[in-house]
Design an enzyme around this catalytic site. Structure first.
Site, PDB file in Angstrom:
ATOM      1  CB  VAL A 102      11.097  23.697  63.824  1.00 40.97           C
ATOM      2  CG1 VAL A 102      10.955  22.195  63.739  1.00 40.97           C
ATOM      3  CG2 VAL A 102      10.819  24.354  62.479  1.00 40.97           C
ATOM      4  CG  ASP A 103       9.192  28.558  62.340  1.00 38.79           C
ATOM      5  OD1 ASP A 103      10.229  27.941  62.042  1.00 38.79           O
ATOM      6  OD2 ASP A 103       8.375  28.955  61.497  1.00 38.79           O
TER       7      ASP A 103
HETATM    8  O1  F6P Z   1       6.919  25.124  59.855  1.00 36.17           O
HETATM    9  C1  F6P Z   1       7.783  26.164  59.906  1.00 36.17           C
HETATM   10  C2  F6P Z   1       8.815  26.111  58.807  1.00 36.17           C
HETATM   11  O2  F6P Z   1       9.670  25.087  59.101  1.00 36.17           O
HETATM   12  C3  F6P Z   1       9.515  27.447  58.587  1.00 36.17           C
HETATM   13  O3  F6P Z   1      10.562  27.716  59.431  1.00 36.17           O
HETATM   14  C4  F6P Z   1       9.913  27.357  57.136  1.00 36.17           C
HETATM   15  O4  F6P Z   1      10.036  28.630  56.572  1.00 36.17           O
HETATM   16  C5  F6P Z   1       8.760  26.634  56.562  1.00 36.17           C
HETATM   17  O5  F6P Z   1       8.223  25.830  57.570  1.00 36.17           O
HETATM   18  C6  F6P Z   1       9.058  25.794  55.361  1.00 36.17           C
HETATM   19  O6  F6P Z   1       7.860  25.254  54.950  1.00 36.17           O
HETATM   20  P1  F6P Z   1       7.646  24.299  53.733  1.00 36.17           P
HETATM   21  O7  F6P Z   1       8.219  22.978  54.097  1.00 36.17           O
HETATM   22  O8  F6P Z   1       6.179  24.222  53.527  1.00 36.17           O
HETATM   23  O9  F6P Z   1       8.361  24.939  52.554  1.00 36.17           O
END
Ligand code: F6P
Length: 423
Positions: free
Chosen positions: A146-147
């Site tokens: 998504v980033d």
């Molecule tokens: O995969 C990217 C992302 O969605 C980032 O934008 C976000 O900071 C992170 O994952 C959150 O990850 P997790 O679900 O492991 O806390």
């Protein structure tokens, strides 16, 4: 390395999931099942690479065709995903040897790893283990994040849908704030994901069409946060428009690199867990300007929002999964399918591919020319880039007023190894 006989395929999801990662899974699985001349059984790692290491594999041949098809409209990671970093071969040979042991035991000759930039690094390393450990595996990465920060691809599956959710939510919340602003809330702060790259924050900018429309301020990770400049701009907006909508990226940071908000924990890749920039901003507004505010953190809602997915995103997610299998059966190793923009308007795209070594651990940030000179908005060029990616609606089927998402049976593949592996 070209395989001569039929071998089994393993697919695994990795990293943060998205509204369309299962559409890629659907593309991989349906295509692999059709390529029965090259591919025997299709397996999936339960909880990603962890399933591969612990020999916890799912036999997707035991799911119905309707279930596989329904993955295309189901968000989340249907098979489980993992943030798990395989270390270098020198530091930790045991993990690679174990992977090879599992691959060998289950005659796995094709490995499809669906993830972002950290995951492409893992995929690259797995593609190399064939060379060093004497078991050839054709390994193809399937892009997802998504980033939107993978290089060499027009965009990343998962982004378009998160972007659409954020643009829609910004526009809707702005209507709410503007209705109340005279007597109540004057500032709304909306926090969105995107660790080091402000692509999702930029998508919030699509909500407004003309000067004065919300969002009035976007805080990008690419632009160092200066509290005084921000507060001055927020005050100007309230005075001029009666209200102010701020979209803040979770990755917004001060000029010394400190994030506005770190949740205090780190993941397996050493990334800080982010979340909490919006309340920090809201607090500044209260203390320094005294305006009533509301804030929201989109968090998992933005990456799970399949009900408002972008049609283009769903199609691209499926296409990269399909292309990964087609590349693999042609014997193309250590690559990642990419999305190539052929034409901006009307948007036309095709699938290309790039070596994994060129995407592993690389981050594509929002270029300066996509951000307005004052650092608080998006330019026309950015809008031209983003607009096609949120285009079209691909609604899931609904039942009893709710999206009808599928759950897999997840039948395990019979274990063959006597040894176990602890992760
Ligand atoms: O995969 C990217 C992302 O969605 C980032 O934008 C976000 O900071 C992170 O994952 C959150 O990850 P997790 O679900 O492991 O806390």
């Amino acid at each position: 390395m070209k395989h001569t006989g039929r071998q089994n395929a393993l697919y695994a999801q990795s990293g943060g999931v998205s509204a369309v990662i299962n559409a890629s899974a659907c593309g991989v699985i349906e295509t692999a099942m059709r390529r029965s001349r090259h591919i025997g059984k299709v397996y999936v790692g339960r909880d990603g690479i962890i399933g591969a290491l612990t020999e916890d594999l799912i036999d997707v041949g035991r799911e119905s065709a309707a279930t596989i098809r329904a993955l295309k409209h189901t968000p989340g990671g249907a098979f489980g995903s993992a943030r798990f970093k395989l270390k270098g071969l020198e530091q930790n040979r045991a993990e690679y040897e174990r992977l090879i042991e599992v691959f060998r035991a289950h005659d796995i000759g094709y490995f499809f790893y669906n993830g972002g930039n950290d995951s492409m690094d893992t995929a690259l390393k797995v593609s190399q283990i064939g060379e060093s450990l004497g078991y050839p595996v054709t390994c193809v990465g399937v892009p997802k994040t998504v980033d939107n920060d993978l290089p060499h691809t027009d965009c990343c599956p998962g982004f378009g849908s998160a972007a659409k959710y954020v643009a829609v939510s910004t526009r809707e919340a702005a209507l709410d704030v503007t209705s109340m602003a005279r007597t109540s809330t004057k500032v709304f702060v909306f926090e969105v994901m995107g660790r080091h790259a402000g692509w999702i924050a930029a998508a919030g900018g699509l909500a407004g069409r003309k000067p004065g429309d919300a969002p009035h301020i976007i805080l990008f990770p690419e632009i160092p946060f200066e509290p005084e400049r921000f507060l001055e701009r927020a005050q100007q907006c309230v005075e001029e428009y009666g209200y102010c909508v701020v979209v803040v990226s979770e990755g917004a940071a001060y000029s010394d690199g400190r994030f506005l908000a770190e949740a205090g924990t780190r993941d397996a890749f050493g990334h800080a867990q982010l979340g909490g920039a919006a309340p920090v901003i809201a607090n500044m507004i209260r203390e320094r300007l005294g305006y009533k505010y509301h804030w929201a953190v989109a968090d998992y809602l933005q990456r799970a929002a399949r009900h408002i997915a972008s049609k283009v995103d769903v199609e691209q997610a499926y296409a990269v999964g399909k292309a990964a299998v087609e590349l693999a059966v042609k014997g193309t190793n250590a690559v990642m399918p990419t999305i190539v923009r052929k034409r901006a308007k009307p948007y036309q795209w095709t699938i290309g591919h790039v070596p994994l070594s060129e995407v592993a651990n690389q981050e594509k940030k929002v270029p300066r020319e996509f951000i307005t000179a004052d650092g608080f908005g998006i330019t026309a060029a950015c809008r031209r880039y983003l607009e096609p990616l949120i285009a079209g609606e691909a609604y899931p089927p609904y039942r009893d007023g709710l999206p009808d998402y599928v759950r897999i049976k997840g039948a395990p593949v019979r274990r063959k190894l006597k040894t176990t592996f602890k992760v």
